[in-house]
Design a protein around this motif. Structure first.
Motif, mmCIF file in Angstrom:
data_model
loop_
_atom_site.group_PDB
_atom_site.id
_atom_site.type_symbol
_atom_site.label_atom_id
_atom_site.label_comp_id
_atom_site.label_asym_id
_atom_site.label_seq_id
_atom_site.Cartn_x
_atom_site.Cartn_y
_atom_site.Cartn_z
ATOM 1 N N ARG A 285 0.842 -1.194 0.000
ATOM 2 C CA ARG A 285 0.000 0.000 0.000
ATOM 3 C C ARG A 285 0.875 1.241 0.000
ATOM 4 O O ARG A 285 2.007 1.233 0.462
ATOM 5 C CB ARG A 285 -0.895 -0.034 1.219
ATOM 6 N N SER A 286 0.256 2.293 -0.493
ATOM 7 C CA SER A 286 1.025 3.530 -0.580
ATOM 8 C C SER A 286 1.233 4.100 0.812
ATOM 9 O O SER A 286 0.515 3.775 1.772
ATOM 10 C CB SER A 286 0.302 4.536 -1.460
ATOM 11 N N GLU A 287 2.209 4.966 0.893
ATOM 12 C CA GLU A 287 2.547 5.584 2.167
ATOM 13 C C GLU A 287 1.378 6.408 2.690
ATOM 14 O O GLU A 287 1.074 6.389 3.894
ATOM 15 C CB GLU A 287 3.773 6.474 1.972
ATOM 16 N N ILE A 288 0.742 7.119 1.807
ATOM 17 C CA ILE A 288 -0.370 7.964 2.241
ATOM 18 C C ILE A 288 -1.526 7.102 2.731
ATOM 19 O O ILE A 288 -2.243 7.472 3.663
ATOM 20 C CB ILE A 288 -0.818 8.896 1.081
ATOM 21 N N SER A 289 -1.683 5.937 2.140
ATOM 22 C CA SER A 289 -2.748 5.035 2.566
ATOM 23 C C SER A 289 -2.503 4.550 3.995
ATOM 24 O O SER A 289 -3.422 4.513 4.830
ATOM 25 C CB SER A 289 -2.845 3.854 1.603
ATOM 26 N N GLU A 290 -1.287 4.194 4.274
ATOM 27 C CA GLU A 290 -0.975 3.716 5.620
ATOM 28 C C GLU A 290 -1.105 4.838 6.646
ATOM 29 O O GLU A 290 -1.611 4.634 7.757
ATOM 30 C CB GLU A 290 0.437 3.137 5.630
ATOM 31 N N ALA A 291 -0.644 6.028 6.256
ATOM 32 C CA ALA A 291 -0.766 7.154 7.177
ATOM 33 C C ALA A 291 -2.223 7.492 7.447
ATOM 34 O O ALA A 291 -2.610 7.801 8.580
ATOM 35 C CB ALA A 291 -0.040 8.371 6.599
ATOM 36 N N ALA A 292 -3.036 7.411 6.400
ATOM 37 C CA ALA A 292 -4.459 7.700 6.572
ATOM 38 C C ALA A 292 -5.108 6.685 7.507
ATOM 39 O O ALA A 292 -5.954 7.040 8.339
ATOM 40 C CB ALA A 292 -5.143 7.696 5.209
ATOM 41 N N GLU A 293 -4.703 5.449 7.365
ATOM 42 C CA GLU A 293 -5.288 4.423 8.227
ATOM 43 C C GLU A 293 -4.946 4.677 9.695
ATOM 44 O O GLU A 293 -5.805 4.565 10.582
ATOM 45 C CB GLU A 293 -4.790 3.046 7.806
ATOM 46 N N LYS A 294 -3.711 5.047 9.935
ATOM 47 C CA LYS A 294 -3.314 5.339 11.321
ATOM 48 C C LYS A 294 -4.101 6.522 11.873
ATOM 49 O O LYS A 294 -4.545 6.503 13.021
ATOM 50 C CB LYS A 294 -1.811 5.628 11.375
ATOM 51 N N LEU A 295 -4.254 7.538 11.049
ATOM 52 C CA LEU A 295 -4.976 8.716 11.508
ATOM 53 C C LEU A 295 -6.433 8.374 11.813
ATOM 54 O O LEU A 295 -6.987 8.797 12.835
ATOM 55 C CB LEU A 295 -4.887 9.813 10.442
ATOM 56 N N LEU A 296 -7.028 7.580 10.943
ATOM 57 C CA LEU A 296 -8.430 7.218 11.155
ATOM 58 C C LEU A 296 -8.593 6.333 12.384
ATOM 59 O O LEU A 296 -9.610 6.408 13.084
ATOM 60 C CB LEU A 296 -8.974 6.531 9.903
ATOM 61 N N ASP A 297 -7.604 5.516 12.639
ATOM 62 C CA ASP A 297 -7.660 4.714 13.862
ATOM 63 C C ASP A 297 -7.666 5.605 15.105
ATOM 64 O O ASP A 297 -8.308 5.301 16.109
ATOM 65 C CB ASP A 297 -6.467 3.758 13.913
ATOM 66 N N THR A 298 -6.936 6.703 15.003
ATOM 67 C CA THR A 298 -6.852 7.611 16.146
ATOM 68 C C THR A 298 -8.197 8.243 16.469
ATOM 69 O O THR A 298 -8.534 8.441 17.639
ATOM 70 C CB THR A 298 -5.818 8.721 15.855
ATOM 71 N N VAL A 299 -8.952 8.555 15.452
ATOM 72 C CA VAL A 299 -10.214 9.284 15.672
ATOM 73 C C VAL A 299 -11.431 8.378 15.486
ATOM 74 O O VAL A 299 -12.553 8.870 15.329
ATOM 75 C CB VAL A 299 -10.313 10.494 14.715
ATOM 76 N N GLN A 300 -11.239 7.092 15.521
ATOM 77 C CA GLN A 300 -12.347 6.189 15.221
ATOM 78 C C GLN A 300 -13.475 6.268 16.255
ATOM 79 O O GLN A 300 -14.618 5.915 15.969
ATOM 80 C CB GLN A 300 -11.835 4.759 15.112
ATOM 81 N N ASN A 301 -13.164 6.720 17.452
ATOM 82 C CA ASN A 301 -14.191 6.784 18.483
ATOM 83 C C ASN A 301 -15.013 8.062 18.439
ATOM 84 O O ASN A 301 -15.961 8.224 19.215
ATOM 85 C CB ASN A 301 -13.550 6.646 19.867
ATOM 86 N N GLU A 302 -14.621 8.983 17.590
ATOM 87 C CA GLU A 302 -15.350 10.247 17.514
ATOM 88 C C GLU A 302 -16.667 10.057 16.767
ATOM 89 O O GLU A 302 -16.675 9.570 15.632
ATOM 90 C CB GLU A 302 -14.488 11.313 16.803
ATOM 91 N N GLN A 303 -17.755 10.421 17.416
ATOM 92 C CA GLN A 303 -19.073 10.215 16.822
ATOM 93 C C GLN A 303 -19.793 11.521 16.514
ATOM 94 O O GLN A 303 -20.918 11.515 16.042
ATOM 95 C CB GLN A 303 -19.949 9.373 17.772
ATOM 96 N N GLY A 304 -19.152 12.635 16.795
ATOM 97 C CA GLY A 304 -19.811 13.916 16.578
ATOM 98 C C GLY A 304 -20.059 14.204 15.104
ATOM 99 O O GLY A 304 -19.445 13.603 14.219
ATOM 100 N N GLU A 305 -20.953 15.147 14.884
ATOM 101 C CA GLU A 305 -21.300 15.503 13.515
ATOM 102 C C GLU A 305 -20.099 16.043 12.755
ATOM 103 O O GLU A 305 -19.905 15.764 11.581
ATOM 104 C CB GLU A 305 -22.428 16.541 13.521
ATOM 105 N N LYS A 306 -19.316 16.841 13.450
ATOM 106 C CA LYS A 306 -18.134 17.402 12.797
ATOM 107 C C LYS A 306 -17.230 16.306 12.247
ATOM 108 O O LYS A 306 -16.711 16.402 11.133
ATOM 109 C CB LYS A 306 -17.336 18.222 13.802
ATOM 110 N N TRP A 307 -17.057 15.305 13.047
ATOM 111 C CA TRP A 307 -16.133 14.244 12.651
ATOM 112 C C TRP A 307 -16.721 13.395 11.538
ATOM 113 O O TRP A 307 -15.992 12.931 10.661
ATOM 114 C CB TRP A 307 -15.781 13.385 13.863
ATOM 115 N N LYS A 308 -18.012 13.214 11.588
ATOM 116 C CA LYS A 308 -18.632 12.429 10.521
ATOM 117 C C LYS A 308 -18.617 13.175 9.195
ATOM 118 O O LYS A 308 -18.474 12.576 8.132
ATOM 119 C CB LYS A 308 -20.077 12.100 10.898
#
Lengths: 350, 350
Positions: A285-308
């Protein structure tokens, strides 16, 4: 009183005033020493530089400039090259007990180069130079302690520009080493040096001159004939093995599905290419893909409208899922794999 | 919430915003396409008028823009920090192209700050691990300060032109004094471990926190030895540079994600504002105006004065207006919005 508040009435008095003026406050100026090469931040020399400069010059006059030839040319104002990682590294660099980096460079054995004409001369001159100039270094053979006892000071950078192959006896630059050697000493050395030079030159010409070239050209025909004979033998042996063992039974060269190159037609060629994307499946996978996955893992618990509704996080999801990628310095939409392609194992973009 | 002035940086995601030190009606925004991941940058020079916020001038760059600083000596000029490592000086009277280009950083330039005292120089920090001091009139840097790792933020002391602070990924806040000789530690006079345990004589040791990247820092405008830091650990801390080992003076926890930018108020010595990856901008008091609350001598805990929650993407930049009654701030976020608002509404309950 008027004289004290006004400038002096005569040029001489103005000169005295100028001399007596307190300039200590100049030292507090913001860039008080940035423009002075001697004190510039990254290549500033130790405090005893004048004596070292004299030593360097003496060493240079003694024909040892080639010792320092291997020292890289350093840029006095360049910062990036001085960044091993931490300020402590810079402290030790100028510690009084720390050896000079350039001395260390000079202490490293220099590999003897036997490959060319110039190297032969260098070797020759070093052999001749050693007894005449005890301080001169004979390449790799020179002991380290000798170097340290005579050349504690860092070499001057300009010496790399005067990197003569054999400082004392260079036939190219004359016996006075470009005018830098004592003429009387050079004159005394000249007869012996020239005799040795002639002797060595004749020996070298004997080995590498036109006569040896002619002999070598004669040898070429014989070599070519031998190569042709070996080629015939090898071809015959290959044909024998080909008839004895069919290619399709050798798993190292082919398989059942892959046609031989000589049997390829445009149809089979395209089929072969379509089978190639097997490699794409294991493409990392591309570098940006892996970085995006890590970032999304960090904020996966956010349920607010802003985050969605976040556009940025949506882009990150696209990167993660391979729907978008960075191609040619642009964010580009990657086509979705169709159902047939997915079933067929094709994951690469069209 | 009070009314806001809003401007959209269509197609570009802002990274930094700065009020002009000359005009209360002029603002500049450094922005990047594609959230700064890849693509161009655009500098917006905005003017406040009766019709709202309007574009005075824009400048496009080949790479992303991460920070900007208005010139303190020319009201029409400003420098921007570019993703290609360059720093560009733009003049609002010159169309399209920068009037100067400073390119020595090897990686992304991430912060610039103009010297507010002498006004004749500016400083930049980069991911290449260096801080460089520049004169706007010459292309080569005047001095380079080695940091050794990514340096997200650097700034001049607002009262002493020789003091420079730098915050970097190694969890250290470094102070450089240009009056010191460069040979010692390249002007480094203090290195404050932001996350180290606090050691106070006669007091129990405070627990250390995990080292984390420091993304932003700013000098207090009234107490010239106090600096606030913020970063990945989400906590804002203040330090007294006279006591590097003394730990934080105060801590301000509250952000849910990393603190991207903070700025002390030019109107109150204890008030600062911060922008965070939690998409909020928060107003704080560090508690210095209150009597010491912690009997153990540890850091005091600051107070959150209010939250501005209008940004719908990461809040990346914030700045105070120097003029008027005080309290007007500008904030930017990756939602392509510049918001101007009165923080006095948040401070009503103070």
């Amino acid at each position: 009183m008027a004289e004290a508040s006004c400038s002096g009435g005569t040029p001489f008095k103005q000169f005295l005033d100028q001399q007596n003026r307190d300039v200590s406050h100049h030292q507090d100026r913001l860039f008080h020493n940035s423009f002075s090469p001697a004190q510039s931040s990254f290549r500033s020399s130790p405090a005893n530089q004048p004596a070292q400069v004299q030593n360097d010059f003496g060493a240079f006059m003694n024909g040892s400039s080639s010792q320092f030839g291997s020292a890289p040319l350093q840029h006095p104002h360049h910062a990036a090259g001085m960044l091993p990682g931490h300020p402590q590294a810079f402290e030790s660099r100028w510690h009084p007990s720390a050896p000079s980096p350039q001395v260390e460079m000079a202490q490293q054995p220099r590999s003897a180069d036997m490959s060319n004409w110039a190297a032969d001369f260098t070797r020759f001159s070093s052999q001749q130079q050693a007894p005449a100039h005890p301080m001169a270094v004979n390449g790799a053979a020179q002991p380290l302690a000798h170097m340290q006892s005579n050349h504690q000071a860092p070499a001057l950078n300009f010496q790399s520009a005067f990197q003569f192959p054999n400082a004392g006896f260079s036939p190219l630059y004359g016996p006075t080493n470009g005018g830098l050697m004592d003429p009387s000493a050079a004159a005394a050395q000249r007869p012996a040096a020239e005799a040795d030079f002639d002797q060595e030159m004749s020996r070298w010409m004997e080995a590498n001159g036109p006569a040896s070239n002619a002999k070598a050209m004669e040898d070429v025909d014989a070599i070519m004939e031998q190569m042709a004979r070996e080629l015939d033998i090898n071809e015959g042996a290959f044909k024998d093995s080909e008839t004895a063992t069919p290619l399709h039974q050798d798993p190292r060269f082919t398989d059942l599905e892959t046609p031989e190159i000589r049997n390829l037609t445009p149809d089979t060629l395209s089929q072969t290419i379509n089978n190639e994307p097997q490699v794409d499946q294991v493409k990392p996978r591309s570098e940006i893909s892996e970085a995006a996955e890590k970032l999304l893992d960090t904020v996966q618990n956010e349920q607010g409208e802003k985050w969605k509704n976040s556009v940025f996080l949506s882009l990150m999801r696209d990167f993660r899922d391979g729907k978008k990628d960075i191609v040619d310095n642009e964010v580009q939409v990657m086509p979705y794999p169709s159902a047939e392609e997915t079933e067929g194992g094709l994951c690469s973009p069209r | 919430m009070a009314s806001m002035l809003e401007f959209r940086t269509q197609g570009f995601n802002p990274y930094a915003v700065k009020y002009s030190p000359y005009y209360d009606s002029r603002i500049a925004v450094a922005s990047s396409a594609n959230f700064g991941i890849v693509g161009n940058g655009r500098l917006f020079a905005l003017g406040l008028s009766a019709q709202g916020i309007q574009v005075e001038k824009t400048f496009d760059t080949n790479d992303a823009l991460y920070d900007l600083a208005w010139s303190e000596i020319n009201e029409n000029q400003l420098v921007v920090a570019c993703g290609d490592g360059s720093i560009k000086l733009f003049d609002l009277g010159v169309n399209d192209f920068p009037v100067m280009n400073f390119h020595e950083h090897k990686r992304e330039t991430f912060a610039v700050c103009w010297n507010p005292v002498t006004k004749d120089s500016f400083v930049s920090s980069s991911w290449d691990g260096t801080v460089k001091i520049w004169s706007p009139t010459r292309n080569q840097s005047i001095t380079t300060l080695p940091i050794g790792n990514c340096t997200y933020s650097t700034s001049f002391c607002p009262s002493n032109p020789a003091l420079i602070s730098a915050a970097s990924t190694d969890s250290h806040l470094r102070i450089y004094d240009l009056r010191t000789p460069p040979s010692a530690k390249y002007h480094l006079v203090s290195s404050i471990p932001v996350h180290a345990p606090q050691t106070l004589p006669g007091a129990p040791a405070q627990p250390a926190s995990a080292p984390a990247e420091i993304l932003t820092q700013d000098w207090n405008k009234y107490r010239d030895t106090v600096i606030a830091t913020g970063g990945v650990d989400r906590v804002i801390r203040t330090f007294d540079i006279r006591n590097p080992a003394g730990g934080a003076l105060s801590v301000m926890p509250g952000h849910d994600y990393a603190v991207r930018k903070l700025a002390w108020s030019p109107h109150a010595s204890d008030v600062l504002i911060s922008a965070s990856y939690d998409m909020t901008v928060r107003l704080w008091s560090d508690g210095s105006m209150q009597p010491a609350m912690n009997p153990n001598g540890g850091p005091s805990v600051g107070r959150q004065l209010g939250v501005m929650n209008r940004h719908t993407e990461f809040a990346t930049g914030v700045d105070w207006c120097l003029f008027g009654m005080g309290g007007w701030v500008a904030s930017v976020g990756w939602d392509e919005r510049v918001l101007l608002w009165d923080s006095n509404m948040l401070m009503a309950g103070r």
